[in-house]
Design a protein around this motif. Structure first.
Motif, short mmCIF file in Angstrom:
data_model
loop_
_atom_site.label_atom_id
_atom_site.label_comp_id
_atom_site.label_asym_id
_atom_site.label_seq_id
_atom_site.Cartn_x
_atom_site.Cartn_y
_atom_site.Cartn_z
N GLY A 31 -5.14 -19.73 24.74
CA GLY A 31 -5.94 -20.66 25.52
C GLY A 31 -6.34 -21.94 24.81
N TYR A 90 3.15 -14.99 32.25
CA TYR A 90 2.41 -16.26 32.26
C TYR A 90 2.92 -17.18 31.14
N GLN A 91 3.19 -16.63 29.99
CA GLN A 91 3.71 -17.43 28.87
C GLN A 91 5.07 -18.03 29.23
N GLU A 125 -6.78 -21.63 31.13
CA GLU A 125 -6.12 -20.42 31.64
C GLU A 125 -4.62 -20.44 31.39
N ARG A 126 -4.10 -21.54 30.92
CA ARG A 126 -2.66 -21.67 30.71
C ARG A 126 -2.23 -20.96 29.43
N LYS A 127 -1.03 -20.40 29.46
CA LYS A 127 -0.52 -19.61 28.33
C LYS A 127 0.67 -20.26 27.64
N ARG A 141 -1.10 -19.64 23.48
CA ARG A 141 -1.09 -18.31 24.12
C ARG A 141 -2.51 -17.76 24.24
N GLY A 185 1.12 -14.30 21.36
CA GLY A 185 -0.31 -14.13 21.56
C GLY A 185 -0.87 -12.81 21.08
N GLU A 226 0.77 -10.96 30.98
CA GLU A 226 0.57 -11.92 29.88
C GLU A 226 1.89 -12.55 29.47
#
Length: 274
Positions: free
Chosen positions: A249, A25-26, A91-93, A247, A198, A22
């Protein structure tokens, strides 16, 4: 003191891997989207020297995104290319702060580019990123520690570049100062989303991946208050998150436009190596 983890150890611990992926990805999506927004200025910067400097900064930032995507690839999340180009907006963070179009309005309604906003967004982002990298250099995940050290060396020059622009325009008076004030207001409306880690931020901190959110916020506020003092400006107050938390979505329609452009070539042959 948290035990230092390798990629193989992280994969074997489901909760640790969940928090780590997680976070990665951020970090990756933030750099990816901001580098793209910066790249849209190619040939449009105020003068040719700035065009070259800005292009170099964006290349560094995109390189940092690649490093994060490669760390995700090592954790079994898929290829770096597919993670960068094959994921849909929900799906992007990344924080909404990084995806906003360069114009003073939304991309489709008002595509006029605003140099004041470019300066403000990149300067504020790089200050945040410097503090984030300092935190990551103490992370319990060794590959992230190594990557953060490499990135921080390049980031020093980015911050110096944007600091000069920011202070000169804020201290200039007249239209320059007025436009910077409007850009700061726009940036401040979404900068709270950048500061968010997030729903899993406590889990990240609990595993020693990042520092406690309250400690990070205190360091960030101290740094930002000095930024405003140096520029002769009043501090805007609490950071906002007007359109929601990227974060989790939630994104603006500007992200769809950005992804359509970014992924146009990749979509022609996703199996190719880009």
């Amino acid at each position: 003191m948290h035990q230092i983890q390798t990629a193989q150890e992280a994969i074997q611990n489901n909760d640790y891997k969940k928090a780590l992926t997680e976070l990665l990805y951020q970090l990756a999506d933030d750099d990816f989207l901001l580098a793209f927004r910066g790249s849209e200025w190619l040939g449009l910067a105020p003068h040719i020297e700035e065009d070259i400097a800005y292009s170099s900064i964006n290349q560094d930032t995109m390189g940092h995104a690649v490093m994060y995507y490669q760390l995700l690839e090592e954790l079994g999340e898929g290829s770096a290319d597919s993670l960068a180009h094959g994921r849909i907006a929900s799906e992007r963070k990344n924080a909404i702060f990084t995806e906003l179009a360069n114009g003073s309005g939304t991309y489709l309604e008002e595509p006029r580019y605003d140099w004041a906003f470019a300066v403000v967004r990149h300067y504020f982002y790089d200050i945040y990123k410097k503090l984030k990298l300092e935190s990551l250099q103490k992370s319990s995940y060794q590959p992230l520690v190594t990557a953060a050290a490499k990135m921080k060396m390049e980031l020093y020059y980015h911050i110096m570049h944007w600091k000069v622009w920011f202070n000169q325009l804020c201290l200039s008076g007249g239209e320059g100062k007025t436009r910077m004030g409007a850009a700061i207001q726009k940036a401040w409306e979404e900068i709270g989303g950048l500061l968010s880690s997030g729903p899993d931020e406590r889990l990240m901190a609990g595993f020693g991946l990042i520092e406690e959110p309250s400690a990070f916020l205190a360091r960030w506020e101290k740094e930002m208050k000095q930024v405003f003092e140096d520029a002769g400006l009043s501090y805007p107050g609490s950071p906002q998150m007007k359109q929601g938390d990227g974060r989790a979505g939630t994104h603006s329609k500007d992200l769809n436009q950005a992804l359509d452009t970014l992924n146009e070539v990749y979509a022609l042959d996703p199996q190719a190596s880009w």
